[in-house]
Design a protein around this motif. Structure first.
Motif, PDB file in Angstrom:
ATOM      1  N   PRO A 250      84.490  29.005  16.213  1.00 43.21           N
ATOM      2  CA  PRO A 250      85.639  28.394  16.894  1.00 43.21           C
ATOM      3  C   PRO A 250      86.336  29.444  17.759  1.00 43.21           C
ATOM      4  CG  PRO A 250      86.206  28.886  14.611  1.00 43.21           C
ATOM      5  CD  PRO A 250      84.780  29.321  14.805  1.00 43.21           C
ATOM      6  N   VAL A 251      86.507  29.165  19.032  1.00 39.86           N
ATOM      7  CA  VAL A 251      87.096  30.163  19.942  1.00 39.86           C
ATOM      8  C   VAL A 251      88.092  29.501  20.908  1.00 39.86           C
ATOM      9  CG1 VAL A 251      85.007  31.612  19.946  1.00 39.86           C
ATOM     10  CG2 VAL A 251      85.294  29.892  21.709  1.00 39.86           C
ATOM     11  N   SER A 252      88.878  30.336  21.544  1.00 40.45           N
ATOM     12  CA  SER A 252      89.594  29.893  22.730  1.00 40.45           C
ATOM     13  C   SER A 252      89.254  30.893  23.824  1.00 40.45           C
ATOM     14  CB  SER A 252      91.107  29.864  22.504  1.00 40.45           C
ATOM     15  OG  SER A 252      91.745  29.737  23.764  1.00 40.45           O
TER      16      SER A 252
ATOM     17  N   ILE B  75      81.262  24.044  23.722  1.00 40.13           N
ATOM     18  CA  ILE B  75      81.731  22.671  23.548  1.00 40.13           C
ATOM     19  C   ILE B  75      83.249  22.683  23.442  1.00 40.13           C
ATOM     20  CG2 ILE B  75      81.671  20.635  22.076  1.00 40.13           C
ATOM     21  CD1 ILE B  75      78.941  21.502  21.145  1.00 40.13           C
ATOM     22  N   SER B  76      83.911  21.921  24.273  1.00 45.93           N
ATOM     23  CA  SER B  76      85.363  21.877  24.214  1.00 45.93           C
ATOM     24  C   SER B  76      85.832  21.016  23.050  1.00 45.93           C
ATOM     25  CB  SER B  76      85.923  21.311  25.517  1.00 45.93           C
ATOM     26  OG  SER B  76      87.307  21.059  25.356  1.00 45.93           O
ATOM     27  N   ALA B  77      86.833  21.560  22.328  1.00 46.21           N
ATOM     28  CA  ALA B  77      87.433  20.802  21.225  1.00 46.21           C
ATOM     29  C   ALA B  77      88.602  19.951  21.723  1.00 46.21           C
ATOM     30  CB  ALA B  77      87.912  21.769  20.139  1.00 46.21           C
TER      31      ALA B  77
ATOM     32  N   ASN C  95      84.927  25.597  21.675  1.00 44.09           N
ATOM     33  CA  ASN C  95      85.890  26.252  22.574  1.00 44.09           C
ATOM     34  C   ASN C  95      87.184  25.438  22.724  1.00 44.09           C
ATOM     35  OD1 ASN C  95      86.700  28.226  24.451  1.00 44.09           O
ATOM     36  ND2 ASN C  95      85.874  27.057  26.167  1.00 44.09           N
ATOM     37  N   LYS C  96      88.155  26.053  23.387  1.00 40.75           N
ATOM     38  CA  LYS C  96      89.458  25.424  23.652  1.00 40.75           C
ATOM     39  C   LYS C  96      90.131  25.008  22.343  1.00 40.75           C
ATOM     40  CE  LYS C  96      88.119  23.620  28.236  1.00 40.75           C
ATOM     41  NZ  LYS C  96      88.418  22.639  29.289  1.00 40.75           N
TER      42      LYS C  96
END
Ligand code: GTP
Ligand code: MG
Length: 427
Positions: A191-193, A117-119, A154-155
């Motif tokens: 939480p990632v990028s 899921i993009s943040a 993500n992001k």
């Protein structure tokens, strides 16, 4: 430890279009040593040539020319990597709504999923909206039997690595996933990028507020489910190849039971029979295939025309059930109007896609209140429905073989309902 000794899991990466699935997955493969520096440099050069430098990791997965030019995933990509505990086959699914069919195929082969899921501002909101794929993919995963899921938020670089954004997404998703029947206490939110690599395999300094596991550590919390080897063999066919020197080779994933060379098998609904010659997995011959194995097998006496995607293979002695009709518990999720008797959408069960008629609305339950023979169903309604396939198909009772006793209903390019099979009348 070699890959053979580690337990194997099929992992699908799902989520809304452009939320960064391919990029995150490509980067994950890179940090886990499945892709070399040289390959990444090569992808970077090629991507820059067409002005898409940021796609270097996505290109590990996106191999089709059209995928690279459009920057979207169309087909499924399979890759392997290892963590401390497992040997994973990773399946990168397309997020675009036009390719949900491919996503369903991938999910029907998966043991576990990562929902990406993009943040990014507006991106999370687009994904979770009524026409987005975030919720659709999560619900499809659950319906298709994938109970284990990790959410990669993500992001995070686009959200300035802010905890508030992470918490907002987490609580909104917890609400939705609970609604879909997931055990929310067991779901990790990392939480990632994907592009920068934060929290993939090393704790990111950019997010000191996050105390949980990295994505790789989270993947190792998945468990391998007990294999239903005692049940009758059910192997839905994905595809059929004709290979010179070997013959006709159907491929698919064993859902239940065990398949061995020399077994006498039957393809349903056609009733064609054959003897199994040899079985292959990951290009190696194996002496038996068990649930979860993605295999190809050669069979004697049948040609490519005798079978097709959607057929289910079983042993001749315990053939898969061809349904005359069946009663299902159907949950309507997203239909633009109402569903009445006569409605004939496409049912996706195993790898089959068959138009099935809602012959009779037997009963509906809304907030615990039952209504017999309702005139119609609307979004949010759960109902018991008598359903009649418009052509022969395999359907099993959920209580016998859950893997072929649940289905998704798609219409007008989206998933409108899901269901569980209560009772089958065999043909
Ligand atoms: P589909 O397969 O078409 O559904 O897309 P996808 O989810 O695989 O997304 P993809 O990896 O192709 O990335 C989409 C866009 O988001 C690209 O422009 C990426 O460079 C960008 N992107 C992906 N991950 C990140 C990230 O962590 N941070 C930022 N800032 N951009 C990202
Ligand atoms: Mg992609």
């Amino acid at each position: 430890m070699s890959s053979k000794e580690r337990p194997h899991l099929n992992l699908i990466i799902i989520g809304h279009v452009d939320h960064g699935k391919s990029t995150m997955t490509g980067h994950l493969l890179y940090v886990c040593g499945s892709v070399s520096d040289r390959d990444i440099q090569k992808f970077e050069k090629e991507a820059e040539l067409i002005g898409r430098g940021s796609f270097k990791f996505a290109w590990v997965l996106d191999k089709l020319k059209e995928e690279r030019e459009r920057g979207v995933t169309i087909d499924l990509a399979f890759y392997k990597f290892q963590t401390k505990k497992y040997y994973f086959t990773i399946i990168d699914a397309p997020g675009h709504r036009d390719f949900v069919k491919n996503m369903i195929t991938g999910t029907s082969q998966a043991d576990a999923a990562v929902l990406v899921i993009s943040a990014g501002t507006g991106e999370f909101e687009a994904g979770i909206s009524a026409i987005g794929q975030t919720r659709e993919h999560a619900l499809l995963a659950k319906t298709l039997g994938v109970d284990q899921i990790i959410v990669a938020v993500n992001k995070m670089d686009l959200a300035e690595y802010k905890q508030e954004r992470y918490e907002e997404i987490k609580s909104e998703m917890e609400r939705n996933l609970k609604l879909f029947g997931f055990d929310t206490n067991k779901i990790l939110y990392v939480p990632v990028s994907g592009i920068k690599g934060d929290n993939l395999n090393e704790k990111a300094e950019t997010m000191p507020w996050y105390k949980g596991p990295t994505l790789v550590e989270a993947l190792d919390t998945f468990v391998v489910a007990a294999k239903p080897i005692d049940k009758p063999l059910r192997l839905p066919i994905q595809d059929v190849y004709s290979i010179t020197g070997i013959g006709t080779v159907p491929v698919g994933r064993v859902e239940t039971g065990v398949l061995k060379p020399k077994d006498e098998v039957i393809f349903q609904p056609t009733g064609k029979t054959a003897a199994v010659m040899s079985i292959e997995m990951h290009h190696e011959e194996i002496s038996e295939a068990i649930p979860g194995d993605n295999i190809g097998f050669s069979c004697k006496g049948l040609s490519k025309q005798d079978m097709r995607r959607g057929d289910v293979v079983g042993h001749k002695t315990k053939p898969p059930t061809v349904a005359k009709d069946f009663i299902a518990q159907v949950q309507v999720i997203r239909h633009p109007s109402v569903v009445a008797a006569g409605y004939t959408p496409v049912v996706h069960c195993g790898t089959a896609q068959v138009a099935v008629r809602f012959a009779e609305l037997i009963m509906k339950v809304v907030k615990g209140e039952k209504t017999d023979k309702p005139d119609f169903l609307k979004n949010g309604d759960a109902a018991e429905v008598l359903m009649i396939p418009t052509r022969d198909m395999v359907i099993e009772q959920f209580s016998d073989i859950p893997q072929l006793g649940r289905f998704a209903i798609r219409d007008m390019g989206q998933t409108v309902a899901v269901g569980i099979v209560k009772k089958v009348t065999p043909k």
